[in-house]
Design an enzyme around this catalytic site. Structure first.
Site, short mmCIF file in Angstrom:
data_model
loop_
_atom_site.label_atom_id
_atom_site.label_comp_id
_atom_site.label_asym_id
_atom_site.label_seq_id
_atom_site.Cartn_x
_atom_site.Cartn_y
_atom_site.Cartn_z
N ASN A 86 -14.47 -4.66 -17.71
CA ASN A 86 -14.64 -3.84 -16.51
C ASN A 86 -15.79 -2.85 -16.68
O ASN A 86 -16.72 -2.81 -15.87
CB ASN A 86 -13.36 -3.05 -16.22
CG ASN A 86 -12.35 -3.86 -15.42
OD1 ASN A 86 -12.50 -5.06 -15.26
ND2 ASN A 86 -11.31 -3.19 -14.94
N THR B 3 -5.55 6.53 -25.36
CA THR B 3 -6.49 6.18 -26.44
C THR B 3 -6.37 4.71 -26.83
O THR B 3 -5.32 4.10 -26.68
CB THR B 3 -6.29 7.04 -27.70
OG1 THR B 3 -5.05 6.66 -28.33
CG2 THR B 3 -6.29 8.53 -27.38
N ARG C 175 -2.97 4.35 -29.13
CA ARG C 175 -2.93 3.15 -29.97
C ARG C 175 -4.03 3.24 -31.01
O ARG C 175 -5.19 3.49 -30.69
CB ARG C 175 -3.13 1.91 -29.11
CG ARG C 175 -3.07 0.64 -29.93
CD ARG C 175 -3.38 -0.58 -29.10
NE ARG C 175 -2.32 -0.90 -28.17
CZ ARG C 175 -2.51 -1.66 -27.09
NH1 ARG C 175 -3.70 -2.14 -26.82
NH2 ARG C 175 -1.50 -1.93 -26.29
N TYR D 290 4.60 -10.20 -21.76
CA TYR D 290 3.70 -10.42 -22.90
C TYR D 290 4.31 -9.89 -24.19
O TYR D 290 4.40 -10.59 -25.19
CB TYR D 290 2.37 -9.72 -22.61
CG TYR D 290 1.28 -9.96 -23.64
CD1 TYR D 290 0.79 -11.25 -23.87
CD2 TYR D 290 0.72 -8.91 -24.35
CE1 TYR D 290 -0.24 -11.48 -24.79
CE2 TYR D 290 -0.31 -9.12 -25.27
CZ TYR D 290 -0.78 -10.41 -25.49
OH TYR D 290 -1.79 -10.62 -26.40
N GLU E 19 7.40 -9.09 -25.09
CA GLU E 19 8.60 -9.75 -25.63
C GLU E 19 8.31 -11.20 -26.03
O GLU E 19 8.90 -11.72 -26.97
CB GLU E 19 9.76 -9.69 -24.63
CG GLU E 19 10.24 -8.27 -24.35
CD GLU E 19 10.90 -7.58 -25.56
OE1 GLU E 19 10.93 -8.14 -26.66
OE2 GLU E 19 11.39 -6.44 -25.38
N1 UDP Z 1 -8.48 1.06 -18.18
C1 UDP Z 1 -9.32 1.90 -17.46
N2 UDP Z 1 -10.18 1.34 -16.57
C2 UDP Z 1 -10.28 -0.01 -16.36
C3 UDP Z 1 -9.44 -0.86 -17.12
C4 UDP Z 1 -8.54 -0.30 -18.02
O1 UDP Z 1 -9.27 3.13 -17.59
O2 UDP Z 1 -11.11 -0.44 -15.53
C5 UDP Z 1 -7.57 1.66 -19.19
C6 UDP Z 1 -6.12 1.16 -19.16
O3 UDP Z 1 -5.32 1.89 -18.23
C7 UDP Z 1 -5.68 1.41 -20.60
C8 UDP Z 1 -6.96 1.17 -21.39
O4 UDP Z 1 -8.04 1.30 -20.46
O5 UDP Z 1 -5.26 2.73 -20.79
C9 UDP Z 1 -7.03 -0.20 -22.04
O6 UDP Z 1 -6.64 -1.15 -21.09
P1 UDP Z 1 -6.90 -2.72 -21.22
O7 UDP Z 1 -6.62 -3.32 -19.87
O8 UDP Z 1 -8.23 -2.99 -21.82
O9 UDP Z 1 -5.82 -3.32 -22.23
P2 UDP Z 1 -4.66 -2.76 -23.19
O10 UDP Z 1 -5.33 -2.05 -24.30
O11 UDP Z 1 -3.78 -1.85 -22.36
O12 UDP Z 1 -3.97 -4.01 -23.59
#
Ligand code: UDP
Length: 316
Positions: A190, A210, A281, A145, A147
């Site tokens: 989720n 974050t 982030r 994604y 790259e």
């Molecule tokens: N995450 C979590 N529980 C979940 C799904 C994601 O703790 O059920 C965490 C994940 O590890 C990351 C953050 O929430 O640190 C955001 O993940 P997401 O999959 O929403 O997308 P990203 O921001 O990484 O693109």
């Protein structure tokens, strides 16, 4: 105006279609439903201002008649979406962006590329400004994604420099709201689905990573401001309200009251699901503020209430 939206049946694409049609524009949406859904377009399907073309832009992208703008959103966008579809994700960012740029060039349309905060990888600069070049593991699982989107930015700039196409690049940070796919695995669907079902809310690791969450109507507003602006350099659009994933779980739990009986639990997903997971982030939105006069308006509790209301209609 007549505007092509690739990825129009996705979460953000469908909100864009709705907003543009509401403003009196004609919209042509294109999607192959790899992660988008026809249900997302149910509310615009009957409009005389709306046309849908089912196509995979990695293979083919043609539209009859004039176009004023092309907005290229077609790509799996959630970690589960792109980890399950690695080659399709790379093709969407590369061949797909090339095909969409060709349409913009031939039609003399302006072109907006939907890029992402993932171009910053696991960032060493915080908050992230547009001048930061990023910290991406180019052979890691998320690279399909990251790259692909970095390539998409590169070819977008090359089309501007080579052919004079009026290009725009938006770097989208975590966005949430109604019509997120229930099973796309991101933290918002989720947690919200778990809260609605009274199931445990699964915080990965220790929940200290974050993120900062932007409500979809704010994002769409920033996207359109950028499209019609003269800015050719990338612009971050996101909400700078940074919080830990654990704090976000607590916010979802609170927004689910009265009624939510979920516990918040710590959960270890499979290692490849969290490999290279960015630890921090947060967008620096100075550029969006000063150039576009944009800032987010919808507070997290209000946005979460609207999202929960939507998920109550689709979760069984
Ligand atoms: N995450 C979590 N529980 C979940 C799904 C994601 O703790 O059920 C965490 C994940 O590890 C990351 C953050 O929430 O640190 C955001 O993940 P997401 O999959 O929403 O997308 P990203 O921001 O990484 O693109």
């Amino acid at each position: 105006m007549r505007i092509l939206i690739t990825g129009g049946a996705g979460f953000i694409g469908s909100h864009l279609c709705e907003r543009l049609i509401g403003e009196g524009h004609d919209v042509v949406a294109m999607d192959n439903f790899i992660t988008g859904s026809p249900a997302n377009l149910a509310h615009v399907k009957g409009s005389s201002h709306f046309t849908f073309i089912k196509a995979d832009i990695s293979e083919w992208c043609e539209v009859e008649g004039p176009l004023d703008a092309v907005m290229n959103l077609a790509s799996p966008a959630s970690p589960v979406g792109y980890l399950d579809n690695p080659i399709a994700t790379m093709r969407a960012g590369s061949h797909g962006t090339y095909n969409a740029l060709e349409v913009a060039r031939v039609k003399h349309a302006r072109f907006l590329q939907a890029s992402t905060s993932e171009v910053y990888g696991d960032p060493l600069e915080h908050p992230q400004t547009e001048t930061y070049w990023g910290n991406v593991n180019c052979i890691g699982v998320r690279s399909v994604y990251d790259e692909a989107k970095r390539y998409a930015e590169a070819i977008t700039m090359a089309y501007r420099r080579t052919y004079g196409v009026q290009t725009r690049i938006i770097r989208i940070f975590n966005t949430y709201g109604p019509r997120m796919a229930l099973n796309d695995g991101r933290v918002v669907p989720n947690f919200v689905a778990q809260a609605v079902r009274n199931e445990p809310i699964t915080v990965y690791g220790d929940g200290s990573a974050t993120r900062a969450f932007c409500y979809v109507s704010d994002l769409v507003d920033g996207m359109l401001r950028l499209l019609w602006s003269d800015e050719v350099m990338p612009v971050n659009v996101g909400n700078p309200n940074e919080m830990t994933v654990l704090e976000f779980a607590q916010a979802v739990h609170a927004a689910g009251q009265p009624g939510c009986k979920s516990d918040i639990v710590f959960f270890q997903p499979k290692a490849d699901r969290v490999a290279d997971d960015p630890q921090r982030r947060k967008p620096d939105i100075t550029r969006a503020r000063t150039i576009l006069g944009w800032e987010p308006k919808v507070a997290l509790d209000e946005g979460l209430r609207r999202t929960i209301d939507y998920f109550r209609t689709i979760v069984h």
